[in-house]
Scaffold this motif. Structure first.
Motif, short mmCIF file in Angstrom:
data_model
loop_
_atom_site.label_atom_id
_atom_site.label_comp_id
_atom_site.label_asym_id
_atom_site.label_seq_id
_atom_site.Cartn_x
_atom_site.Cartn_y
_atom_site.Cartn_z
N ASP A 170 0.83 -1.21 0.00
CA ASP A 170 0.00 0.00 0.00
C ASP A 170 0.86 1.25 0.00
O ASP A 170 1.62 1.49 0.94
CB ASP A 170 -0.89 0.03 1.24
CG ASP A 170 -1.97 -1.03 1.18
OD1 ASP A 170 -2.53 -1.23 0.09
OD2 ASP A 170 -2.22 -1.68 2.21
N ILE A 171 0.73 2.04 -1.04
CA ILE A 171 1.53 3.27 -1.13
C ILE A 171 0.82 4.38 -0.36
O ILE A 171 -0.38 4.60 -0.51
CB ILE A 171 1.78 3.64 -2.60
CG1 ILE A 171 2.76 2.58 -3.17
CG2 ILE A 171 2.38 5.04 -2.73
CD1 ILE A 171 2.92 2.60 -4.64
N THR A 172 1.59 5.03 0.53
CA THR A 172 0.98 6.01 1.43
C THR A 172 1.38 7.44 1.08
O THR A 172 0.76 8.38 1.55
CB THR A 172 1.41 5.74 2.88
OG1 THR A 172 2.83 5.72 2.93
CG2 THR A 172 0.87 4.41 3.37
N PHE A 173 2.43 7.58 0.28
CA PHE A 173 2.90 8.94 -0.01
C PHE A 173 3.78 8.92 -1.25
O PHE A 173 4.54 7.99 -1.48
CB PHE A 173 3.71 9.46 1.19
CG PHE A 173 4.27 10.84 0.99
CD1 PHE A 173 3.43 11.94 0.96
CD2 PHE A 173 5.63 11.03 0.83
CE1 PHE A 173 3.95 13.22 0.78
CE2 PHE A 173 6.16 12.31 0.65
CZ PHE A 173 5.31 13.40 0.62
N GLU A 228 6.46 5.94 -1.07
CA GLU A 228 6.60 5.36 0.26
C GLU A 228 5.43 4.45 0.58
O GLU A 228 4.28 4.77 0.29
CB GLU A 228 6.66 6.47 1.32
CG GLU A 228 7.89 7.33 1.21
CD GLU A 228 7.97 8.35 2.33
OE1 GLU A 228 7.18 8.26 3.28
OE2 GLU A 228 8.84 9.24 2.24
N SER A 229 5.77 3.31 1.20
CA SER A 229 4.75 2.50 1.84
C SER A 229 4.99 2.67 3.33
O SER A 229 5.78 3.51 3.75
CB SER A 229 4.89 1.04 1.41
OG SER A 229 6.15 0.55 1.86
N GLU A 287 -2.75 5.98 -3.42
CA GLU A 287 -3.15 4.59 -3.69
C GLU A 287 -3.47 4.38 -5.17
O GLU A 287 -3.60 3.24 -5.62
CB GLU A 287 -4.34 4.19 -2.81
CG GLU A 287 -5.63 4.98 -3.02
CD GLU A 287 -5.71 6.24 -2.16
OE1 GLU A 287 -4.65 6.74 -1.69
OE2 GLU A 287 -6.83 6.74 -1.95
#
Lengths: 486, 128, 460
Positions: free
Chosen positions: B36-39, B59-60, B87
């Protein structure tokens, strides 16, 4: 659980204030004053105490749980040292007091403790001198690297790189980098130690230092450590010892005897001062005689008449790295611990720490992969990769352990081991506790074989279930500000 | 799953040619490895980049990965919607999850990139 | 090693080791060591690399160590009535602060890597971050740094990362200890520092304007500054922002019960020493560095940060977040090398802030100011003493003495007072000056007696 802000009701106050015994009124230009009161909670003392007592019940700690967190040395923290640290003659002492004229005579006890502690740490590690100033392990690393930089500047050396094995703690490259060096990672060999050939290839006269943990993060002692030190010295570079793993070797070997030039220790690991939920720690840094002039100021010196004073007049010193003399409250506890244990006690510490680690390693290797099956010292690294094939990863195993009342080992570190679980039992755990841990780990290995799907729901009995870290990172809710003020 | 019309790098970026510009993103394989990509940290439009420079960061929760410039040139547009919905890279790595557009200087650099078949082989080789 | 000694002292007596002799024998056997010699566990260390010396005293009983350390404790004088501050103050700490932090569920835990086993620590840090944000009116705070000085250094590094510039303007009112720390930390880096002396105790606007340019990453200011002087830095912030430079404001948290907040003054990053929030002076530590900033800069901030989220059943939960900034993930590219911080001190500060609350913190600040004004009035009546009054102050102020302050301080110690701090130590042109701090703990009587004692040592 409810936030303290959610218990807040206007008009409540928790503390009492001293009387106003003067008639002055404050007359300040409103330009200097805040326009709204700080929106701190308004709660009574009983509510505050209950709130935090309930919060404390949601924690695992060494007093309540087995806590085999690798590289963190979560040993028992003696109650005696906590008691001593509360003496008002220490807690109420103003740090500027010894800097006043005649002031040193008012702080002789504190200065003597620092002086004595530096001396015993020097003997334990085989170094010439210590500074107690660094306030944590990483802070000690930074101080050490700054001294290395000052040394090379003084010698007229132009050095650019610091070499660090790929199994090293993350703080090593970070400290080297913020001190202005470029980091070169050296791969590990099949035995889990720094690859000597790769090291030789990378080592040259642009290297300022080599940073090592010994035993390393796999708990393995590098038998070629002295050769590495000799090669490093041949090119004029220095050896840095990350003391996070000192609990493995006290009385058996010493960084100074192995050829290290700079050492930091983690008093909150080896010397049993509590970790406090993430600090405060203390990271004293020790050096050889050659590097001693570069230590931070001030230094505590003993005068001919047996009294102690502070010396700021050190022309080659890297200067101030802390406002005063380090985390004195922590230093005091570590000193009390060393006085209690003494020579034989400290040797017993390392012997039993290594005994406990090997005992667990041998038992657990029946159920888990052991990628580096060497004689370990105080810790070892398992791999959950066999279980991961069934879908049970190291993180799932960790959450299952929480349900069993055991704090999980360090996971996913060092990075050179897949699905790593780094186990450090420490010497203060009983055989019964270790046997219980073995039983639980055996049970979980079997469960992973038979019913791997169950693991995704663990932990079930903790105050909260599996936490949504993705949401936390995306929402970035890092303060409760839902108030009229902001 | 690997679109045939795109070019690929060993760092798992994809490139789509559109006249003088290219659109850049990361591959489905890359996003699935990251989780899951958060940024996403995006470059500024107008920035000059050289091939292999760090262009952006994804970033994940437990990892940060650089996206390297597959080609040299000037960044003309960035996908600002990734700031609020990172996301999108997970959901649509080859579509709405594109990262930026670059005005390419030296088109011969394109020749050094992999086609879909070569990239597929490359992933097989690295995931063993 | 001398095995006999081990037997004399018994197993587990002083090293907190629970094993019986039988346990050890059986455990050695279980790992394939046939002897009963613990030294055999260390065969992986070549003989030639063994310790050349380990010459330490033998252990002592609790009673003996207690006596030893109490004897040393008595060599410290803590019964002086103190007017020493310099950024580190003798405030009152409610007893409940000590009670909460003495719970071993808090103090024997590690950094909360496993959120499900650490919700107590995590929620407390979240609440601490919230209180720091309320106090400073900034939007995000981290979980703590070592102290106010390292916090200021981290803020300077952060500002350079954000702006991509490497020039720092340093206000002369910033604590000289912190300025020395910054100097040390950056000596191996290419950073240009420009120091700007104060004017009538406040920041010197004209000089700042002169040195501020488009290479400037940030200005570092302090309020109240080292001389105790308060200021409104709003205009300086506007000047800096117009040049694309950031504003770093180092603050004294208790003063924020009343004083204009860093946010109101336009600061981008706020740091400070949290010692005044219920943390004992302890001869210099452990203390508490705090750092807070705007939300847009959160990812450039160093250190741990706790975020609120939910668990798999939708219940409120807390977890370390934005960890990709940190050394354990990003190694040499991390925003800082910090790992251990001062979590237990942050807990102290949180409990202190909860107990005083929004009304109490204001009252503490006001009491400090009122008593300081009284002390100024009282000391200005002492023959030969000049109280500097050109700018308003919080709880610390500067006096000029007709004789060498060092000597006067020495004489006052004999009369039971830690009088203040001689400014000549850090400001060579201020040899005659002394810094006096007054907290809510000083009584009218303390101040009256201090004024009398000062008069006496000056003229008798």
């Amino acid at each position: 659980m409810e936030l303290i802000f959610e218990r807040s009701r206007k008009g409540k106050i928790g503390g009492t204030l001293p009387l106003k015994d003067v008639n002055e009124e404050v007359k300040v230009d409103p330009a200097y004053l805040r326009s709204r009161d700080a929106q701190l909670p308004c709660v009574s003392e009983p509510e505050v105490v209950r709130h935090f007592t309930r919060l404390s019940n949601m924690n695992f700690g060494v007093d309540s749980h087995f806590y085999p967190l690798g590289s963190c040395t979560m040993k028992y923290n003696p109650k005696f040292t906590e008691k001593i640290a509360l003496l008002e003659e220490f807690t109420a002492l103003h740090p500027l007091q010894p800097q006043l004229l005649k002031g040193a005579k008012l702080t002789q006890g504190a200065l003597e403790i620092i002086y004595n502690l530096e001396a015993v740490l020097s003997e334990i590690t085989g170094m010439a001198e210590y500074s107690t100033h660094p306030m944590a392990g990483a802070h000690g690393e930074l101080t050490g690297v700054m001294m290395i930089a000052a040394y090379h500047r003084h010698k007229g050396n132009v050095r650019k790189h610091i070499l660090i094995p790929d199994s090293g703690h993350g703080t090593n490259p970070a400290s080297a980098s913020i001190a202005g060096y470029e980091v070169k990672a050296i791969p590990s060999n099949a035995d889990g130690v720094m690859d000597l050939e790769e090291f030789k290839k990378t080592l040259n006269e642009e290297v300022a230092a080599v940073m090592l943990t010994c035993p390393n993060t796999l708990g393995v002692f590098n038998p070629h450590i002295k050769d590495i030190a000799d090669l490093t010295h041949e090119v004029g570079a220095l050896m840095y010892y990350d003391g996070a793993n000192l609990n493995a070797i006290m009385g058996k070997t010493r960084p100074g005897d192995l050829g290290f030039d700079v050492v930091h220790l983690n008093l909150h690991k080896t010397f049993a001062t509590p970790h406090g939920g993430g600090g405060p720690g203390a990271g004293p840094v020790g050096v050889t005689k050659e590097l001693a002039p570069f230590l931070p100021v001030s230094r505590v010196v003993k005068k001919d008449d047996g009294t102690f004073e502070l010396d700021y007049d050190e022309p080659l010193s890297i200067g101030y790295i802390a406002p005063f003399y380090g985390n004195f409250g922590v230093l005091l506890k570590a000193y009390a611990y060393i006085l209690l244990l003494g020579k034989e006690g400290l040797i017993e510490v390392s012997e039993n720490a290594v005994l406990n680690a090997n005992y667990l390693k041998v038992a657990l290797s029946k159920y888990y992969d052991l990628p580096y099956d060497k004689n370990c010292l105080h810790e070892f690294v398992l791999s959950v990769s066999r279980q991961a094939e069934k879908g049970v990863r190291a993180v799932d195993m960790a959450k299952a352990l929480i349900d069993k009342g055991i704090h999980p080992p360090t996971i996913y570190f060092p990075m050179i081991v897949k699905e790593a679980m780094m186990v450090e039992p420490t010497e203060t755990e009983s055989r019964e506790t270790l046997d219980h841990f073995i039983d639980v780990m055996k049970y979980l290995a079997e469960l992973a074989e038979k019913e791997p799907e169950l693991f995704k729901d663990f932990p079930k009995t903790a105050p909260v279930g599996r936490v949504d870290e993705v949401k936390a990172a995306k929402d970035m809710d890092v303060a409760c500000l839902n108030d009229d003020s902001l | 799953m690997i679109p045939g019309e795109l070019k690929y790098t060993k760092e798992h970026e994809w490139v789509r040619m559109e006249e003088n510009e290219v659109v850049i993103g990361i591959t489905d394989h890359a996003q699935s490895q990251l989780g899951d990509i958060t940024f996403v940290e995006l470059p500024d439009a107008g920035k000059d980049v050289k091939q292999s420079d760090s262009l952006a960061t994804v970033e994940s929760v437990k990892a940060a990965s650089d996206i390297y410039a597959p080609l040299s040139g000037k960044v003309t547009e960035v996908n600002t919607s990734l700031q609020d919905t990172p996301e999108m890279i997970n959901q649509s790595p080859y579509g709405d999850g594109w990262v930026c557009r670059v005005d390419v200087g030296d088109k011969t650099e394109l020749d050094g990139l992999m086609d879909a078949a070569a990239y597929e082989e490359f992933i097989k080789g690295t995931s063993s | 090693m001398n095995n006999e000694l081990k037997v004399v002292h018994g197993v587990g007596k002083m090293s907190y080791i629970p094993h019986s002799k039988e346990d050890r024998t059986e455990m050695l056997k279980a790992i394939g060591i046939k002897s009963t010699d613990m030294a055999d566990l260390f065969k992986c260390i070549p003989e030639k690399l063994r310790a050349r010396s380990f010459d330490l005293p033998s252990g002592m009983s609790e009673l003996e160590v207690d006596k030893t350390l109490r004897r040393l404790a008595k060599k410290n004088a803590t019964d002086l009535i103190t007017f020493v501050g310099g950024g580190f103050y003798d405030h009152y700490t409610p007893a409940a602060v000590d009670a909460v932090v003495s719970r071993s569920e808090f103090y024997t835990a590690y950094t909360p890597y496993q959120p499900e086993a650490s919700q107590g620590t995590l929620q407390a840090i979240y609440e601490y971050q919230s209180c720091i944000c309320h106090l400073t009116e900034m939007e995000v705070s981290n979980a703590s740094l070592y102290d106010g000085g390292t916090a200021l250094y981290e803020a300077a590094m952060m500002a350079m990362r954000i702006t991509g510039r490497n020039k720092i303007l340093m206000d002369g009112g910033v604590n000289p200890i912190y300025r020395k720390m910054l100097e040390s930390y950056t000596s191996n880096l290419s950073i240009e520092f420009v120091e700007i002396p104060v004017c009538h105790g406040q920041s010197h606007r004209d000089e700042i304007e002169k040195y501020l340019d488009d290479k400037t990453a940030a200005i570092i200011l302090q309020n109240p500054n080292f001389f105790g002087v308060i200021d409104d830095h709003t205009d300086i912030s506007e000047m800096c922002h117009a040049k694309g430079a950031l504003v770093i404001e180092s603050v004294y948290p208790v003063s924020l019960g009343m004083l204009k907040t860093p946010r109101e003054m336009g600061a981008d990053i706020t740091t400070g020493e949290g010692q005044s929030l219920g943390i004992p002076l302890s001869f210099g530590g452990p203390y508490l560095g705090f750092i807070a900033t705007k939300k847009e800069y959160a990812r450039k901030m160093p250190g741990r940060i706790v975020g609120a989220t939910v668990d798999n059943e939708g219940r409120r939960a807390f977890v370390l977040t934005l960890q990709t900034r940190e050394q354990h993930i990003r190694r040499e590219k991390a925003t800082s090398n910090i790992c251990s911080n001062e979590a237990l001190c942050a807990l102290r500060a949180l409990v202190y802030m909860c107990l005083t609350g929004r009304g109490g913190i204001k009252m503490v600040a006001r009491l400090c100011m009122e008593k300081t004004e009284y002390a100024k009035k009282k000391l200005s009546k002492v023959k030969g003493v000049e109280v500097k009054t050109s700018s308003p102050t919080f709880n610390e102020f500067v006096i000029r003495l007709p004789k060498d302050p060092n000597e006067i301080i020495g004489k006052l110690i004999d009369k039971g007072f830690a009088a203040g701090f001689p400014l000549g130590r850090y400001y060579p042109d201020m040899e005659d000056y002394m810094l006096i701090a007054v907290t809510e703990k000083r009584t009218k009587e303390d101040i009256d007696r201090f004024a009398e004692a000062l008069e006496e040592v000056l003229w008798n």
